[in-house]
Design a protein around this motif. Structure first.
Motif, short mmCIF file in Angstrom:
data_model
loop_
_atom_site.label_atom_id
_atom_site.label_comp_id
_atom_site.label_asym_id
_atom_site.label_seq_id
_atom_site.Cartn_x
_atom_site.Cartn_y
_atom_site.Cartn_z
N ALA A 143 0.84 -1.20 0.00
CA ALA A 143 0.00 0.00 0.00
C ALA A 143 0.87 1.25 0.00
N GLY A 144 0.25 2.36 -0.40
CA GLY A 144 0.96 3.63 -0.44
C GLY A 144 0.45 4.58 0.63
N PHE A 145 1.20 5.64 0.89
CA PHE A 145 0.79 6.62 1.90
C PHE A 145 -0.51 7.31 1.50
N ARG A 146 -1.38 7.51 2.49
CA ARG A 146 -2.63 8.24 2.28
C ARG A 146 -2.61 9.58 2.99
N GLU A 147 -1.99 9.62 4.18
CA GLU A 147 -1.88 10.88 4.91
C GLU A 147 -0.78 10.80 5.95
N VAL A 148 -0.34 11.98 6.37
CA VAL A 148 0.67 12.10 7.42
C VAL A 148 0.18 13.13 8.42
N ARG A 149 0.12 12.74 9.68
CA ARG A 149 -0.33 13.65 10.74
C ARG A 149 0.88 14.03 11.58
N VAL A 150 0.98 15.33 11.90
CA VAL A 150 2.12 15.84 12.67
C VAL A 150 1.62 16.61 13.89
N VAL A 151 2.21 16.31 15.04
CA VAL A 151 1.96 17.09 16.25
C VAL A 151 3.08 18.12 16.37
N LEU A 152 2.72 19.38 16.39
CA LEU A 152 3.71 20.45 16.40
C LEU A 152 4.32 20.61 17.79
N PRO A 153 5.58 20.99 17.85
CA PRO A 153 6.22 21.22 19.15
C PRO A 153 5.72 22.52 19.77
N GLU A 154 5.95 22.66 21.06
CA GLU A 154 5.56 23.89 21.76
C GLU A 154 6.28 25.08 21.13
N GLY A 155 5.53 26.14 20.90
CA GLY A 155 6.12 27.33 20.30
C GLY A 155 5.75 27.52 18.85
N ILE A 156 5.12 26.52 18.24
CA ILE A 156 4.62 26.64 16.86
C ILE A 156 3.12 26.37 16.89
N ALA A 157 2.35 27.38 16.55
CA ALA A 157 0.89 27.24 16.56
C ALA A 157 0.43 26.67 15.23
N PRO A 158 -0.60 25.82 15.24
CA PRO A 158 -1.11 25.26 13.98
C PRO A 158 -1.48 26.33 12.96
N ALA A 159 -1.98 27.47 13.43
CA ALA A 159 -2.38 28.54 12.52
C ALA A 159 -1.18 29.18 11.83
N ASP A 160 0.03 28.93 12.33
CA ASP A 160 1.23 29.53 11.77
C ASP A 160 1.92 28.63 10.74
N VAL A 161 1.22 27.59 10.30
CA VAL A 161 1.79 26.64 9.34
C VAL A 161 0.97 26.65 8.05
N SER A 162 1.63 26.71 6.93
CA SER A 162 0.95 26.66 5.63
C SER A 162 1.67 25.65 4.74
N LEU A 163 0.92 25.07 3.81
CA LEU A 163 1.46 24.02 2.96
C LEU A 163 2.24 24.60 1.78
N GLY A 164 3.39 23.99 1.52
CA GLY A 164 4.19 24.35 0.36
C GLY A 164 4.07 23.26 -0.69
N LYS A 165 5.19 22.68 -1.10
CA LYS A 165 5.17 21.59 -2.08
C LYS A 165 4.63 20.33 -1.42
N ALA A 166 3.86 19.56 -2.18
CA ALA A 166 3.27 18.33 -1.66
C ALA A 166 2.90 17.43 -2.82
N PRO A 167 2.67 16.14 -2.56
CA PRO A 167 2.21 15.26 -3.64
C PRO A 167 0.94 15.80 -4.30
N LYS A 168 0.75 15.50 -5.54
CA LYS A 168 -0.39 16.00 -6.29
C LYS A 168 -1.71 15.60 -5.62
N GLY A 169 -2.56 16.60 -5.41
CA GLY A 169 -3.87 16.36 -4.82
C GLY A 169 -3.88 16.39 -3.31
N TRP A 170 -2.71 16.53 -2.67
CA TRP A 170 -2.66 16.56 -1.21
C TRP A 170 -2.91 17.98 -0.71
#
Length: 238
Positions: A57-84
């Motif tokens: 099987a191939g990857f479907r998703e990757v979940r990341v828990v951010l370290p203290e000091g980085i808020a989820p709202a401060d993260v934006s997606l750059g390059k990624a597999p097509k359709g992700w």
């Protein structure tokens, strides 16, 4: 060479191989790199790579828990597999989309508003394959020992002179107070109109009674006056 010596040689080679295998640290199956690996650096691009391990099987998703000091709202997606795409969670984010081909590593980039003021930061990662298989790379090293399933770890250089933490990102707008529904508003208007109609009807009824009473009084008085005039005429004529 005797059989005993040959067996001793094979045993020694096997032992040496085992020692070397133990000496080599466990390979990281999820890794992170930064274009600016420095504390308090701003607008940093992080590159994550999750190595494919499944043979079916191939990857479907990757979940990341951010370290203290980085808020989820401060993260934006750059390059990624097509359709992700990236979806923010309470403690980090999830990047995923159409399943990748079997054996293809999941590689993507995110941009972080600012790195925290720390020596190193860990990004606990949970990988999900298209068949539902899950790999967790969430362990942190303890007492200098290598973790069996290590989380991606990014070592940071000391902050640049004069670097300061940015102000926190604006929090989400407070939930507005509930407003009456259209049906509730309509019911209120209908009630008000009904009350007004009842009051109008009451006022009309009262006015009608007053008018009717006045007419009756006029008729009674008029009839009495006519009878009195007629009686006086009769007396005078007699």
């Amino acid at each position: 060479m005797s059989a005993n010596l040959r067996r001793a040689g094979l045993t020694g080679a096997a032992a040496l191989t085992a020692v070397l295998a133990l000496a080599v640290p466990a390979a990281a199956h999820a890794e992170v790199e930064a274009d600016k690996a420095q504390a308090l650096a701003e607008n940093v691009t992080l590159t994550f790579v999750s190595e494919a391990e499944s043979a079916s099987a191939g990857f479907r998703e990757v979940r990341v828990v951010l370290p203290e000091g980085i808020a989820p709202a401060d993260v934006s997606l750059g390059k990624a597999p097509k359709g992700w795409s990236l979806k923010v969670t309470a403690d980090g984010y999830v990047v995923g989309g159409p399943a990748l081909r079997t054996g293809v590593d999941a590689e993507y980039q995110v941009k972080v508003r600012q790195l925290p003021d720390a020596d190193e930061v860990a990004f606990k990662t949970v990988e999900t394959y298209s068949d539902g298989e899950i790999s967790r790379w969430i362990e942190l090293p303890e007492d200098g020992e290598e973790a069996e399933q290590p989380a991606p770890l990014l070592k940071l250089k000391a902050a640049a002179p004069g670097a300061t933490p940015l102000a926190p990102s604006p929090s989400a707008s407070p939930t507005p107070s509930p407003t009456p529904s259209a049906g509730a508003t309509l019911s209120t208007n209908e009630t008000t109109a009904a009350e007004a109609g009842e009051k109008k009807d009451d006022d009309g009824s009262s006015t009608g009674l007053l008018v009717g009473g006045a007419i009756a009084a006029v008729l009674v008085l008029g009839g009495g006056a006519w009878w009195l005039v007629k009686r006086r005429a009769s007396v005078t004529g007699g």
